[in-house]
Design a protein around this motif. Structure first.
Motif, short mmCIF file in Angstrom:
data_model
loop_
_atom_site.label_atom_id
_atom_site.label_comp_id
_atom_site.label_asym_id
_atom_site.label_seq_id
_atom_site.Cartn_x
_atom_site.Cartn_y
_atom_site.Cartn_z
N PHE A 152 0.81 -1.22 0.00
CA PHE A 152 0.00 0.00 0.00
C PHE A 152 0.85 1.27 0.00
N ILE A 153 2.18 1.15 0.08
CA ILE A 153 3.01 2.35 0.16
C ILE A 153 3.77 2.57 -1.14
N ASP A 154 4.13 3.84 -1.35
CA ASP A 154 4.91 4.22 -2.53
C ASP A 154 6.38 4.40 -2.21
N LYS A 155 6.67 4.91 -1.01
CA LYS A 155 8.06 5.09 -0.58
C LYS A 155 8.19 4.72 0.89
N ALA A 156 9.36 4.19 1.25
CA ALA A 156 9.68 3.90 2.64
C ALA A 156 10.95 4.65 3.03
N PHE A 157 10.88 5.39 4.11
CA PHE A 157 12.03 6.14 4.60
C PHE A 157 12.68 5.33 5.71
N TYR A 158 13.81 4.70 5.38
CA TYR A 158 14.45 3.82 6.35
C TYR A 158 15.44 4.59 7.21
N VAL A 159 15.65 4.09 8.44
CA VAL A 159 16.43 4.85 9.42
C VAL A 159 17.88 4.41 9.50
N GLY A 160 18.18 3.22 8.98
CA GLY A 160 19.54 2.71 9.05
C GLY A 160 19.65 1.36 8.37
N THR A 161 20.81 0.74 8.47
CA THR A 161 21.13 -0.50 7.75
C THR A 161 20.16 -1.64 8.07
N GLU A 162 19.93 -1.89 9.36
CA GLU A 162 19.07 -3.03 9.74
C GLU A 162 17.63 -2.81 9.31
N ASN A 163 17.17 -1.58 9.36
CA ASN A 163 15.82 -1.25 8.92
C ASN A 163 15.67 -1.43 7.41
N LYS A 164 16.71 -1.08 6.66
CA LYS A 164 16.68 -1.25 5.20
C LYS A 164 16.58 -2.74 4.85
N LYS A 165 17.34 -3.58 5.56
CA LYS A 165 17.27 -5.03 5.33
C LYS A 165 15.85 -5.54 5.54
N TYR A 166 15.21 -5.03 6.59
CA TYR A 166 13.84 -5.43 6.90
C TYR A 166 12.90 -5.08 5.76
#
Length: 386
Positions: A152-166
């Motif tokens: 349902f999302i168009d963009k995700a703003f990730y906070v760091g490396t581990e969050n990006k992997k998720y």
């Protein structure tokens, strides 16, 4: 000018300052829709076991609105704790060019994502990681469900490396991912001649009974199982059996483990406690210790913004490998240390290497290293996304 609607639960010290910065820069018109109306003035924290009212302004300098939350059990501890029937209409009437949602699991937040999907770009910010994942059927089913949710999302703003992997593990594409690093108000924690935080901390240390030559390990946070203050306390006590000069441990906070911690430290003069402190005191509080320790085992220590705060206060850090920020901000031996969350001998080995002079040098490095993790980087990422 582009308009950004932000959907989040309540004002907190980690977000409100960059909402204000976004508004101040005047490149994007911003309005925050707060969905936990019962927390407009104070928050009942179920883990801390107390009502929290921050002593710094969190509603200044940006447009906001509190939506009526009709939940019979309001809060963020379960999905039905946020139920705002007017939310979608309010957003639609404001006519934003994009919507930034914090937290998909809350009823009304997920409804926003579904309702506006395909109509207005839906952006998402979260800090989940894979650090607590365990293989099995539940993990597989959760992955399928999350892939559906993030559809349902168009963009995700990730906070760091581990969050990006998720995010990547649940189907979010590289082209949808934008770094908006987790940050705190570094300027509020940095010292100056006018603030005199170091001098105030020395005075407070003396009042607590610490001597200048004492090496103090600081824990500040909820006394709860996932943060392992009990593990830290027991490890310090074991290390002190062999050290010529015993380490001091200062535990700051409240929570379910408080009675146990007090019992474990009874008659141990190397362990001291002070209660929860409000935001205005935190830049001084982090300077009470020579090093800050966050020994969490999880689940849910997705970042650990206290680490940012300690580093901005020129203190090095010791964190477990379950703390989400470890892979991004901790440079082992230079500004801090990382250990396996269950490995008591490894933590004792770190304790054995500590010295006040070396920690002071590492703290100076820590402060410089954390400067790039700032609110401006978050705001610029949002502006560039338009």
């Amino acid at each position: 000018m582009k308009k950004l609607a932000i959907v989040t639960t309540h004002p907190i010290q980690y977000y409100a300052p960059w909402f204000k910065l976004l508004a101040d820069r005047n490149n994007v018109e911003v309005k925050v829709f707060y969905t936990w109306s019962q927390a407009s003035d104070e928050v009942i924290d179920k883990t801390f076991g107390k009502t929290i009212k921050w002593d710094i302004p969190l509603l200044d300098g940006y447009a906001f609105e509190f939506l009526e939350n009709i939940s019979k059990d309001p809060g963020t501890h379960h999905k039905n704790g946020i139920d705002c029937p007017e939310l979608n209409n309010k957003i639609e009437n404001w006519k934003p060019d994009a919507i930034l949602v914090f937290g998909w699991y809350l009823k009304s937040h997920l409804e926003v994502m579904k309702y506006f999907n395909g109509k207005i770009p839906v952006w998402f910010r979260g800090d989940s990681t894979l650090l607590d994942d365990t293989p099995g059927l539940r993990q597989v089913l959760r992955k399928y469900y999350l892939t559906y949710i993030y559809g349902f999302i168009d963009k995700a703003f990730y906070v760091g490396t581990e969050n990006k992997k998720y995010f990547k593990s649940v189907g979010v594409k590289d082209s949808q991912l934008i770094l908006a690093p987790h940050a705190i108000d570094n300027d509020r924690f940095n010292d100056s001649e006018e603030k005199d935080y170091e001098k105030l901390a020395l005075k407070w240390r003396a009042e607590l009974g610490f001597k200048p030559e004492d090496l103090v390990i600081l824990f500040a946070g909820k006394f709860e199982s996932k943060k392992q203050p009990d593990f830290l306390l027991k490890t310090v006590q074991k290390a002190n059996k062999y050290l010529k000069q015993p380490l001091k441990l200062l535990l700051v906070g409240h929570g379910p483990l408080e009675k146990e911690l007090l019992s474990l430290s009874e008659a141990d003069f190397n362990i001291k406690f002070i209660p929860f402190q409000n935001q205005s005191k935190m830049p001084i509080l982090y300077r009470l210790g020579n090093v800050f320790c966050l020994p969490s085992k999880g689940p849910g220590e997705t970042w650990g913004l206290a680490v940012n705060e300690a580093m901005a206060s020129s203190r090095p850090v010791i964190v477990s490998n379950k703390v989400g920020c470890a892979s991004d901000v901790v440079k082992i031996g230079k500004n801090g240390y990382v250990f396996n969350y269950y490995d008591e001998p490894a933590l004792i080995k770190i304790f054995n290497t500590l010295s006040i002079s070396n920690l002071k040098t590492m703290g100076e490095v820590a402060q410089k290293d954390i400067e790039k993790w700032n609110f401006t980087a978050i705001v610029e990422a949002l502006e560039d996304a338009f």
